[in-house]
Scaffold this motif. Structure first.
Motif, mmCIF file in Angstrom:
data_model
loop_
_atom_site.group_PDB
_atom_site.id
_atom_site.type_symbol
_atom_site.label_atom_id
_atom_site.label_comp_id
_atom_site.label_asym_id
_atom_site.label_seq_id
_atom_site.Cartn_x
_atom_site.Cartn_y
_atom_site.Cartn_z
ATOM 1 N N PRO A 110 37.109 -3.759 -8.707
ATOM 2 C CA PRO A 110 36.155 -4.741 -9.218
ATOM 3 C C PRO A 110 36.594 -5.443 -10.498
ATOM 4 N N GLY A 111 37.373 -4.757 -11.365
ATOM 5 C CA GLY A 111 37.744 -5.351 -12.648
ATOM 6 C C GLY A 111 38.382 -6.719 -12.540
ATOM 7 N N PRO A 112 39.498 -6.855 -11.811
ATOM 8 C CA PRO A 112 40.126 -8.175 -11.678
ATOM 9 C C PRO A 112 39.224 -9.202 -10.990
ATOM 10 N N LEU A 113 38.415 -8.765 -10.050
ATOM 11 C CA LEU A 113 37.518 -9.695 -9.364
ATOM 12 C C LEU A 113 36.487 -10.274 -10.330
ATOM 13 N N LEU A 114 35.936 -9.426 -11.192
ATOM 14 C CA LEU A 114 34.934 -9.893 -12.143
ATOM 15 C C LEU A 114 35.550 -10.768 -13.225
ATOM 16 N N THR A 115 36.765 -10.431 -13.646
ATOM 17 C CA THR A 115 37.462 -11.284 -14.618
ATOM 18 C C THR A 115 37.705 -12.668 -14.029
ATOM 19 N N ALA A 116 38.073 -12.710 -12.757
ATOM 20 C CA ALA A 116 38.295 -13.995 -12.090
ATOM 21 C C ALA A 116 36.989 -14.788 -11.982
ATOM 22 N N LEU A 117 35.874 -14.100 -11.755
ATOM 23 C CA LEU A 117 34.586 -14.787 -11.681
ATOM 24 C C LEU A 117 34.187 -15.366 -13.033
ATOM 25 N N ASP A 118 34.526 -14.672 -14.111
ATOM 26 C CA ASP A 118 34.284 -15.238 -15.437
ATOM 27 C C ASP A 118 35.047 -16.552 -15.619
ATOM 28 N N LYS A 119 36.284 -16.586 -15.142
ATOM 29 C CA LYS A 119 37.092 -17.809 -15.266
ATOM 30 C C LYS A 119 36.502 -18.943 -14.429
ATOM 31 N N VAL A 120 36.063 -18.626 -13.214
ATOM 32 C CA VAL A 120 35.436 -19.642 -12.363
ATOM 33 C C VAL A 120 34.183 -20.190 -13.032
ATOM 34 N N GLN A 121 33.381 -19.289 -13.592
ATOM 35 C CA GLN A 121 32.150 -19.716 -14.250
ATOM 36 C C GLN A 121 32.436 -20.624 -15.437
ATOM 37 N N GLN A 122 33.468 -20.289 -16.216
ATOM 38 C CA GLN A 122 33.817 -21.114 -17.375
ATOM 39 C C GLN A 122 34.285 -22.499 -16.960
ATOM 40 N N ASP A 149 19.821 -15.007 -17.735
ATOM 41 C CA ASP A 149 21.025 -15.416 -18.463
ATOM 42 C C ASP A 149 22.242 -15.431 -17.530
ATOM 43 N N TRP A 150 22.384 -14.388 -16.746
ATOM 44 C CA TRP A 150 23.530 -14.294 -15.836
ATOM 45 C C TRP A 150 23.486 -15.380 -14.765
ATOM 46 N N ALA A 151 22.345 -15.538 -14.110
ATOM 47 C CA ALA A 151 22.227 -16.535 -13.047
ATOM 48 C C ALA A 151 22.404 -17.955 -13.578
ATOM 49 N N SER A 152 22.126 -18.147 -14.875
ATOM 50 C CA SER A 152 22.254 -19.472 -15.492
ATOM 51 C C SER A 152 23.645 -19.726 -16.058
ATOM 52 N N GLY A 153 24.546 -18.754 -15.919
ATOM 53 C CA GLY A 153 25.912 -18.940 -16.401
ATOM 54 C C GLY A 153 26.110 -18.589 -17.851
ATOM 55 N N ASN A 154 25.176 -17.816 -18.429
ATOM 56 C CA ASN A 154 25.249 -17.494 -19.856
ATOM 57 C C ASN A 154 25.521 -16.022 -20.143
ATOM 58 N N ALA A 155 26.049 -15.299 -19.166
ATOM 59 C CA ALA A 155 26.380 -13.885 -19.370
ATOM 60 C C ALA A 155 27.704 -13.571 -18.680
ATOM 61 N N GLU A 156 28.392 -12.558 -19.211
ATOM 62 C CA GLU A 156 29.695 -12.181 -18.667
ATOM 63 C C GLU A 156 29.543 -11.392 -17.362
ATOM 64 N N TRP A 157 30.523 -11.559 -16.488
ATOM 65 C CA TRP A 157 30.586 -10.791 -15.258
ATOM 66 C C TRP A 157 31.316 -9.456 -15.474
ATOM 67 N N ALA A 158 32.385 -9.487 -16.275
ATOM 68 C CA ALA A 158 33.312 -8.349 -16.339
ATOM 69 C C ALA A 158 32.887 -7.267 -17.325
ATOM 70 N N GLU A 159 31.731 -7.413 -17.933
ATOM 71 C CA GLU A 159 31.256 -6.376 -18.857
ATOM 72 C C GLU A 159 29.736 -6.392 -18.889
#
Length: 404
Positions: free
Chosen positions: A371-383, A194-204
């Protein structure tokens, strides 16, 4: 005094006729260009395969184009309609991207000897678009048998990990591989997919937990890792007392004679599922010579030559079972074993823009960012750029080899 002119004239005429016959009637040589990222021993192993092909195909010259910035170079070449005939594809995400754009050509290559998930990831709707010419098993923990006992999970305690993240334009990937390995071993195949396919959150959830676990595990090893080359991380001269390394054999700086049960050896990092990757080759032109060369690269003959050259290449071709190095051969055997699920590298499966952001975040984390802000930013990139909003991810990312 003029008498020698006649023999000279005859010689000139004969030479002219010979040259004319070569230029007019001689066989023309075909050139095949292939863009590759390899250097050092990895390139020498590949070039041994090239020379063997050329000996069997005297009318074809293979011209490697070596670049460390393969993603950028290939994107630029495709955009300018100046593609090489063949290229190593930087990820399975890139296979999907270039096929969707119409840049990647269908191949007339039989890949049935290749185990899953390697074979299917180079295909679409039954057609072959890429060949996995060199495989890697990433879920390995390396240790020096002379100074340490075989480690076991959770890999903590007094051990000091060797870590280097610098790798030119793709710096950060060793950390990305490690985080992915933790997601796979701790959360399982379905969550990993799910994560590798873009269907899971990074920040949680499991991804955030794996990132935090990696930071705690490596600890002081993060210091200076962003600028330390990944091949130097396990070198005794630069290791600063580290005793464990994580990753594929081809990424370790060991000499062939050192990799054995009495010196540097390994244990799998999980008992159930392991992270794998591969270098795929695809075709971008209609060059007939390129068709011949890529068929040869996929052949059992070429794969056998490749794996027994320097560089510790491993083949996903189930017919390639004889390795000069016993440790290397056992690693290859894991790829054919029904005892493990094999899951393709998460970063390599992601959209190339998402994986690039993943690598940068790893470097930022190693340099002290939270890590928190970095993972939130990765969620935005993924979206914005990931498969969830653009196209489906390659499948299947995980598979268990069939017993033979």
């Amino acid at each position: 005094m003029r008498r020698p002119a006649a023999p000279l004239l005859r010689c000139a005429l004969i030479l002219g006729l010979l040259l004319a016959s070569v230029s007019c009637g001689g066989p023309e040589r075909s050139k095949v260009t292939i863009m590759v990222p390899w250097s050092g021993t990895e390139f020498r192993a590949f070039y041994a395969v090239v020379k063997d092909f050329e000996r069997g195909h005297p009318g074809i010259d293979v011209e490697p184009q070596v670049t460390r910035a393969l993603t950028q170079q290939l994107d630029a070449a495709v955009g300018a309609e100046a593609e090489p005939d063949l290229a190593v594809l930087p990820s399975v995400g890139a296979i999907t991207k270039y096929r969707g754009e119409g840049a990647l050509k269908e191949l007339d290559v039989d890949t049935r000897a290749y185990v899953q998930p390697f074979r299917a990831l180079g295909m679409h709707e039954g057609d072959v678009y890429a060949v996995p010419v060199k495989a890697d098993l990433k879920s390995l923990v390396w240790y020096d048998f002379r100074s340490a006992q075989a480690p076991s999970p959770p890999w903590s305690g007094h051990h000091h990990w060797c870590l280097g993240l610098e790798s030119g334009p793709t710096s950060g990937w060793p950390g990305a591989d490690w985080i992915a390995d933790l997601v796979l071993s701790d959360a399982g195949v379905d969550t990993y997919t799910d994560w590798a396919s873009g269907n899971a959150e990074w920040a949680e959830g499991p991804v955030e937990e794996a990132w935090t676990a990696w930071g705690k595990l490596v600890g002081a090893g993060l210091k200076g890792a962003a600028s330390r080359n990944f091949r130097q991380a396990a070198n005794s001269k630069d290791a600063h007392g580290c005793s464990l390394s994580h990753g594929s054999l081809s990424a370790m700086p060991f000499g062939s004679a050192q990799v054995n049960d009495a010196q540097y050896t390994y244990v799998p990092s999980s008992r159930d599922a392991l992270e794998v990757s591969a270098d795929f080759v695809g075709k971008f032109t209609r060059n007939d010579g390129a068709d011949a060369f890529i068929r040869y690269l996929a052949s059992t003959e070429a794969q056998r030559i490749w794996v027994n050259e320097p560089g510790f290449a491993v083949s996903a071709n189930r017919k390639v079972t004889e390795y000069d190095n016993a440790t290397q051969g056992r690693i290859a055997g894991i790829l054919r074993s029904p005892d493990f699920a094999l899951c393709f590298s998460a970063a390599d499966a992601m959209d190339p823009d998402v994986s690039a952001a993943f690598y940068r975040a790893v470097l930022d984390y190693a340099n002290g960012k939270e890590p928190g802000p970095l993972l939130t930013a990765l969620d935005k990139v993924q979206q914005q750029l990931g498969y969830s909003s653009r196209k489906p991810a390659p499948t299947p990312l995980c598979s268990t080899p069939e017993p033979r």
